[in-house]
Design an enzyme around this catalytic site. Structure first.
Site, mmCIF file in Angstrom:
data_model
loop_
_atom_site.group_PDB
_atom_site.id
_atom_site.type_symbol
_atom_site.label_atom_id
_atom_site.label_comp_id
_atom_site.label_asym_id
_atom_site.label_seq_id
_atom_site.Cartn_x
_atom_site.Cartn_y
_atom_site.Cartn_z
ATOM 1 N N HIS A 155 1.070 -1.136 0.419
ATOM 2 C CA HIS A 155 0.227 0.084 0.170
ATOM 3 C C HIS A 155 0.727 1.529 -0.138
ATOM 4 O O HIS A 155 0.183 2.008 -0.140
ATOM 5 C CB HIS A 155 -0.960 0.303 1.261
ATOM 6 C CG HIS A 155 -1.831 -0.728 1.075
ATOM 7 N ND1 HIS A 155 -1.871 -2.034 2.386
ATOM 8 C CD2 HIS A 155 -2.735 -1.237 0.167
ATOM 9 C CE1 HIS A 155 -3.274 -3.027 2.372
ATOM 10 N NE2 HIS A 155 -3.800 -2.829 0.591
ATOM 11 N N ASP B 70 5.956 4.061 3.075
ATOM 12 C CA ASP B 70 6.733 3.561 4.203
ATOM 13 C C ASP B 70 7.998 3.281 4.623
ATOM 14 O O ASP B 70 8.476 3.605 5.567
ATOM 15 C CB ASP B 70 6.515 1.776 4.434
ATOM 16 C CG ASP B 70 4.770 1.110 4.320
ATOM 17 O OD1 ASP B 70 4.529 1.229 5.402
ATOM 18 O OD2 ASP B 70 4.385 0.575 2.925
#
Lengths: 474, 474
Positions: free
Chosen positions: B165, B254
């Site tokens: 994601h 991330d």
């Protein structure tokens, strides 16, 4: 019949090395009639070495000529070989740097800000050689061999061989095990200061079992009782053997000095792993002893230089040194072939090291050239835990050197296992760059700085406050 | 005309993901008539998701078939696509591990002992697919995508796409800057969890100046006042922008979580860099909040599953999710081409990453296959400070996984910036391997151990004493 050559020596003021060079040439018949051009930036030391070399040659009745110069280009002109031992900054500067890092909580150095001055000097020399003596070999004999030779090989077409003393650790292993070095077959490839004994035979039979037997039966006793006489005597230490047990191959020479940070955090760890009384070469006990020995040696040299009646031969001896420079010159010039430990662009020699990274390897050298031996690949564990991290560190240092990106120096400071906070790294780096003798380096590493970023600017203020607070504590 | 496919879902018990999958398939005309096989090792959760999916499809009047199984092989048989979201251990196990590392002085995890159970599971699935459904695509949707996909691609011939994601961080940038994502042209290549926005246009014009303007005029205000509602809301944080200023490209998703260790040493640093109230997703404040949300979601799912009159559609909605799985299946099956962010063996796509390392990239996917876009190379500084260290870490993890060499786990523990002594790393690793649920991992990582080496044995005794002393302090 001899083939005289002309050898330029950059950084000739190192008397032990320079007089050893004269001795080795005198003992090499094929180089009779050669000329050595001494070059140093220190006129006093240049005069001293020049006179001593002349007297020594006369005492020995040798057919050698000498010249001296303060001008580097003059030392290169018409030279067949250039030997550089130059160190732009020296021991006392390194000590002042260690004093600074110690104030910021680092043990004995602790962070690496690279070798700006030596890299720049090496690149200047190699560029000069391209222009002035493109066919000459540069025998690079001063640090940083690994980073510097990689840089010079990438940026210039100079012909370069890098040399180091670390591989003599194999001799030390043999001495302790009672093996005659002439009956040993060995290779210890890798990167300079990061080499591993991956071939080791005695009379053609595997020699690692002899080492294992010694460890099992005599190791503990040796580690308990051995007292080092030389600061660098760590080849058979507990720390080195521990690394052997972790990696399956003996780390040679300087290798254990740069591995396994947890063996290097303080003097107690150093002594536990590398023995009494010094704890290896990189401690507050070892280094002053080492430098004092060098200073004492310099004083002796000065005394003999000042006393025309003193015998230089009595001081320097008449046996060959262990150095490789003159045998390599003899091999290339007179086809007296031999095996040597050299640093050259890897080009497929050590498996897994990129072609354009300078690696350390065994090579057969004769008048046809330098012929590296391709060794058995190093274990993957060594490549992943030791070799590759050192390759990336080197690439970061060279990229920082080329770009002047100060934040890359900071990144390297932050990756030190001894760095415990961002502020610590910021402040120690600022202080190191602000120290006397680092003016050009500080100007070179100008940006990007924290002040360029609003996100970082606050941090910079906090770092300044933290530095202030550290100062207030004292 | 539709082309029905059979999709096996491994780890189907994740209700939000699984019901979202049903929804996306229902909204994809070309996949009408498809069959989904739910597989999970938890029979209760499997039953729940299975019934909910059936009811949801009926509410929507969709042409879909469902099966369920506890047997992984059954989920693979005749499947055209396999989607794996399985996590062998889960949140509560991870929390117990963090509790242990905290007792040894680490902040929020602090050391990485690898993903033994997930890697083994992924390798088992890929091997099964080679045998049972060699033409099916595995859409790997659970972590560790980077390490696991690299391992599976090297060890098997399974056809694998890894999804994550993180790249939706680009949407977050656009939302904050007020840009419509449909007018943005972008690429963010690199390694999974380590990607950088190296193409960024708005209406075909450079969009970085819009970001720079926002930073200059609104950054400080945002950092001072922004309150995150989601734990992962760090895309525009001070820490992320600071990394942008250091590297020249925005780190996406991330990426800032795994960079710059000094931003992650304690809750104060976390909040300073990643904002209030969570300090980013990896803190003792954020994680319980995140897990509580998941648990609440599970409770709602259970409530709806237990109430046959409740509307599943009202719970799960009827809009497409942002997930890529179904659009990719549609692209490969029905030639509905599109751009996707995928993880695949690099094979020349991102310059400087080895061919057999799985990198993250943009790709055009249609019925002819997956066609990666080769982006502009990443800056050398990013490659040297971020990408390459992550490649070596991954290689070390895979080598340790393959060899069972416990000392490689120890090495990784020792390289943590939060590890301050050898004893600390030895004892925390011992305790992690001894914890409940790690029995097979401990057996796998059996050697070489300190006990095999007399040089290390003393150290092991000292480590035991140090552990004892730590215990005594409490």
């Amino acid at each position: 019949m001899s083939k005289p050559v002309r050898i330029g020596v950059i950084g000739a003021g190192s008397a032990t090395f320079s007089l050893g060079l004269v001795k080795d040439i005198i003992l090499t018949k094929g180089l009779a009639g050669s000329e050595i051009v001494w070059m140093d930036i220190n006129a006093d030391r240049l005069d001293g070495i020049s006179r001593l070399a002349q007297r020594y040659a006369e005492e020995m009745g040798a057919d050698l000529r000498f010249a001296k110069t303060l001008d580097r280009e003059e030392a290169l002109r018409d030279s067949d070989f250039v030997i550089s031992t130059a160190d732009a900054k020296g021991h006392h500067h390194a000590r002042r740097m260690r004093d600074i890092t110690a104030r910021h909580g680092y043990y004995y150095g602790g962070i690496d800000i690279g070798s700006f001055y030596n890299l720049r000097l090496m690149l200047d020399i190699a560029h000069d050689m391209e222009r002035i003596c493109p066919d000459a070999w540069l025998i690079q004999s001063g640090n940083p061999v690994y980073e510097g030779c990689t840089l010079m090989n990438r940026e210039t077409n100079a012909k370069i061989i890098g040399l180091c003393h670390g591989h003599y650790g194999v001799h030390e292993i043999c001495r302790v095990l009672g093996l005659e070095i002439s009956r040993v077959t060995w290779q210890a490839p890798g990167l300079n200061h990061q080499i591993w004994l991956n071939h080791f035979l005695y009379d053609g039979e595997p020699a690692y079992p002899i080492l294992d037997e010694w460890i099992a039966t005599q190791g503990e006793e040796y580690w308990r009782t051995h007292q080092a006489e030389r600061t660098h005597d760590i080849q058979m230490s507990r720390g080195t053997i521990a690394q052997y047990h972790l990696y399956g191959l003996m780390p040679i020479g300087d290798t254990p000095r740069g591995n396994s940070w947890w063996m290097h955090t303080d003097i107690e760890s150093k002594k536990r792993w590398f023995g009494e009384p010094f704890g290896g070469p990189d401690t507050e006990i070892a280094r002053p002893f080492y430098v004092a020995n060098l200073d004492q040696r310099l004083a002796e040299v000065a005394r003999i230089a000042a006393d025309p009646k003193a015998s230089v031969a009595a001081f320097i001896g008449t046996d060959r040194t262990k150095e490789q420079q003159v045998p390599i010159i003899d091999a290339l010039t007179n086809n007296i072939g031999g095996f040597f430990q050299v640093n050259m662009p890897n080009r497929g020699v050590v498996a897994g090291i990129p072609d354009d990274v300078v690696s350390e390897m065994s090579a057969w050298i004769d008048a046809t050239g330098i012929h590296p031996l391709r060794p058995t690949p190093l274990p993957k564990k060594i490549m992943l835990e030791q070799t590759w991290p050192k390759i990336i560190e080197m690439e970061r240092e060279l990229e920082a050197f080329k770009t002047g990106d100060r934040s890359m120096l900071l990144f390297n400071a932050l990756t030190s296992p001894q760095t415990h906070s961002y502020e610590q790294a910021v402040t120690v780096l600022d202080e190191l760059l602000a120290m006397e003798g680092h003016e050009e380096m500080a100007a070179h590493f100008a940006g990007p700085s924290a002040a360029d970023s609003p996100a970082l600017r606050v941090e910079a203020r906090e770092a300044a406050r933290a530095a202030q607070a550290v100062g207030d504590d004292k």
